[in-house]
Design a protein around this motif. Sequence first.
Motif, short mmCIF file in Angstrom:
data_model
loop_
_atom_site.label_atom_id
_atom_site.label_comp_id
_atom_site.label_asym_id
_atom_site.label_seq_id
_atom_site.Cartn_x
_atom_site.Cartn_y
_atom_site.Cartn_z
N THR A 289 14.52 58.30 -16.49
CA THR A 289 13.94 59.17 -15.48
C THR A 289 13.45 60.44 -16.15
O THR A 289 13.88 60.81 -17.24
N PHE A 290 12.55 61.15 -15.44
CA PHE A 290 11.99 62.38 -16.00
C PHE A 290 13.07 63.46 -16.14
O PHE A 290 13.06 64.23 -17.09
N PHE A 291 13.98 63.50 -15.18
CA PHE A 291 15.03 64.53 -15.21
C PHE A 291 16.37 63.97 -15.68
O PHE A 291 17.41 64.59 -15.47
N GLY A 292 16.34 62.81 -16.34
CA GLY A 292 17.58 62.21 -16.80
C GLY A 292 18.36 63.10 -17.76
O GLY A 292 19.59 63.03 -17.82
N HIS A 293 17.65 63.96 -18.50
CA HIS A 293 18.34 64.83 -19.47
C HIS A 293 19.30 65.80 -18.79
O HIS A 293 20.22 66.33 -19.43
N LEU A 294 19.10 66.04 -17.50
CA LEU A 294 20.00 66.96 -16.79
C LEU A 294 21.37 66.33 -16.53
O LEU A 294 22.31 67.04 -16.16
N LEU A 295 21.47 65.01 -16.73
CA LEU A 295 22.76 64.33 -16.56
C LEU A 295 23.46 64.08 -17.89
O LEU A 295 24.59 63.59 -17.91
N ALA A 296 22.81 64.42 -19.00
CA ALA A 296 23.43 64.22 -20.31
C ALA A 296 24.70 65.04 -20.43
O ALA A 296 24.71 66.25 -20.16
N GLY A 297 25.81 64.39 -20.81
CA GLY A 297 27.08 65.08 -20.98
C GLY A 297 27.86 65.28 -19.70
O GLY A 297 28.89 65.99 -19.70
N VAL A 298 27.42 64.65 -18.59
CA VAL A 298 28.10 64.89 -17.33
C VAL A 298 29.53 64.33 -17.34
O VAL A 298 30.46 64.93 -16.77
N GLU A 299 29.74 63.19 -18.01
CA GLU A 299 31.08 62.61 -18.03
C GLU A 299 32.05 63.50 -18.79
O GLU A 299 33.21 63.67 -18.39
N GLU A 300 31.57 64.07 -19.91
CA GLU A 300 32.43 64.98 -20.68
C GLU A 300 32.78 66.22 -19.86
O GLU A 300 33.91 66.72 -19.89
N GLU A 301 31.79 66.72 -19.14
CA GLU A 301 32.04 67.91 -18.30
C GLU A 301 33.09 67.61 -17.24
O GLU A 301 34.02 68.41 -17.03
N ILE A 302 32.96 66.46 -16.60
CA ILE A 302 33.90 66.11 -15.53
C ILE A 302 35.30 65.86 -16.09
O ILE A 302 36.30 66.30 -15.52
N ALA A 303 35.36 65.19 -17.23
CA ALA A 303 36.65 64.88 -17.82
C ALA A 303 37.40 66.14 -18.24
O ALA A 303 38.64 66.19 -18.19
N SER A 304 36.66 67.15 -18.66
CA SER A 304 37.29 68.38 -19.14
C SER A 304 37.62 69.36 -18.01
O SER A 304 38.21 70.42 -18.25
N SER A 305 37.20 69.02 -16.79
CA SER A 305 37.47 69.92 -15.66
C SER A 305 38.90 69.73 -15.19
O SER A 305 39.59 68.77 -15.53
N ASN A 306 39.34 70.66 -14.38
CA ASN A 306 40.69 70.60 -13.81
C ASN A 306 40.69 69.97 -12.42
O ASN A 306 41.65 70.15 -11.65
N GLU A 307 39.63 69.26 -12.08
CA GLU A 307 39.51 68.69 -10.75
C GLU A 307 40.37 67.43 -10.62
O GLU A 307 40.62 66.72 -11.60
#
Length: 502
Positions: A289-307
């Motif tokens: 997708t054109f904006f696919g780069h905005l999702l790069a690293g999303v799993e790492e961000e979520i995993a490192s959160s305290n949610e």
Amino acid sequence: MPPRRSHKKSRAGCRRCKVRKIKCDEVHPRCGNCTKHGVPCDFEHPTSTFASSLSPIESPRPMTSSTSNCDSPSTITLPPTPSAESSTPLPFYRNPEPLPLPNTVAKSSRMMELRLLHHYTTITCETLAISSPVSERIWRDTVPNLAFNNSGFLADALLAVSALHLRSHTPSDQELVRASHAYMASTLSEYSASLSKGITESNAETLFLTAALIAFQSTASRIFTRNDGNDSKDQIDSYNLPLSLFHSFQGVKAVVASSWQWLRNSGIVIPIIESQPALNLDLSGQNATFFGHLLAGVEEEIASSNEDPPTQILTRQAYQHAVAVLDWAHKIPDTGAPLVFLATVSRRFVELLEARRPRALAILASYFALLKFLDGVWWLKGVSRREVMGLVSLFSPNDEEWWPRLQWPIRIALFEGTSIPPEVWGASWGTEDTYSEQSSDTSGFVSHIELLSQMFTAVQNGPAPMSNPTDALDRLSHHQYTGRLKGFGSPMLLQSSLHSPH
């Protein structure tokens, strides 16, 4: 011939006797002739004007042409002149008492309302619908008529939007500034009161249209924001996220969800809904997708959160859905598709914005860049540049992770010209192939609102207690609707309906 009787000319008679060319006995406080006929005498009221002291019969009459179709003055029946004792003061006018004239403030307000209504019905109404003649006619003809017959707050809402439209041409007009604020304040007060009493069949259409006008007003108000976020440190520090836009547009979504049982048969609301381009989203996140780069690293961000795990799921869905809407709108920006973003993103995405999570801010910057294509619409003019540069000011230029991802929205927001070429935009928009792809689902908006309305009902009437029904709706719609979302919504379309912003 007998000699003529001598007489003394009246030199100081009352003006009424002089006009009638009869002798005045000059008796004060009322001469004999005026006493005889029961009419006021200027001896009694020396400060009154001559015209006001005359009876209707004696009042000066305009000259009329012999060919006039108007009734002759002699045919007009006047009320009889009552008799009165000489000591009883008489009114100046003998005609039926006229309606009281409004004071200066009231007259000024009436003229302002006439000005705003005229501007709305002749100009503003044509700007509320993008590429939809049917919706334009509804906003021009049907909405004012409905406001006159049923709703004061709908009338105030259209006057508020009209005032803002006029302000866009003359921003320094303080009279228009006061009018726009006053009418919108009145709208919000009465609209909220009506919502608190509940949505019914009789008010569903009015509440939907008012919610839509509030959304227009909320967006248009941003054009009067002076801080671009790129001129000085003070302006950067004062940049406020446009969260009110999400609340107002999702307020429309809330009304639709709560009143769909009546709106589905509305000859006013359905044409407006069906005039919108149908969503055709890919939520898998696996295709390029054109904006696919905005999702790069999303799993790492979520995993490192305290949610907690459920919140992590909602966060992932919120990002994926928001990017999917960007990709869809990027291909057909001239249809007004980018505006759907505000109403369809999830409540969780708005929470991520409130927390100023970099990914959410970057996604929002790309959204506002899409609005550059609609810069010619008065209530969106300048919004793209102002909001993109304001959001960019929240990032450090040394941010190696996010600064490169902001280059496209910056380039689009600062673009000078009337038409953005495909090589700059990043896609060829408006081609037959593009529209064919976006229109592959022919069922339209209505059938998809039906499905989402069923989800809304299922969450409200679920057998198990829910500590957070909004999260439950997110999860329910994610499982039921993933992979086949083509219509007016998202997996989280109705989540804010359970928490109405109003």
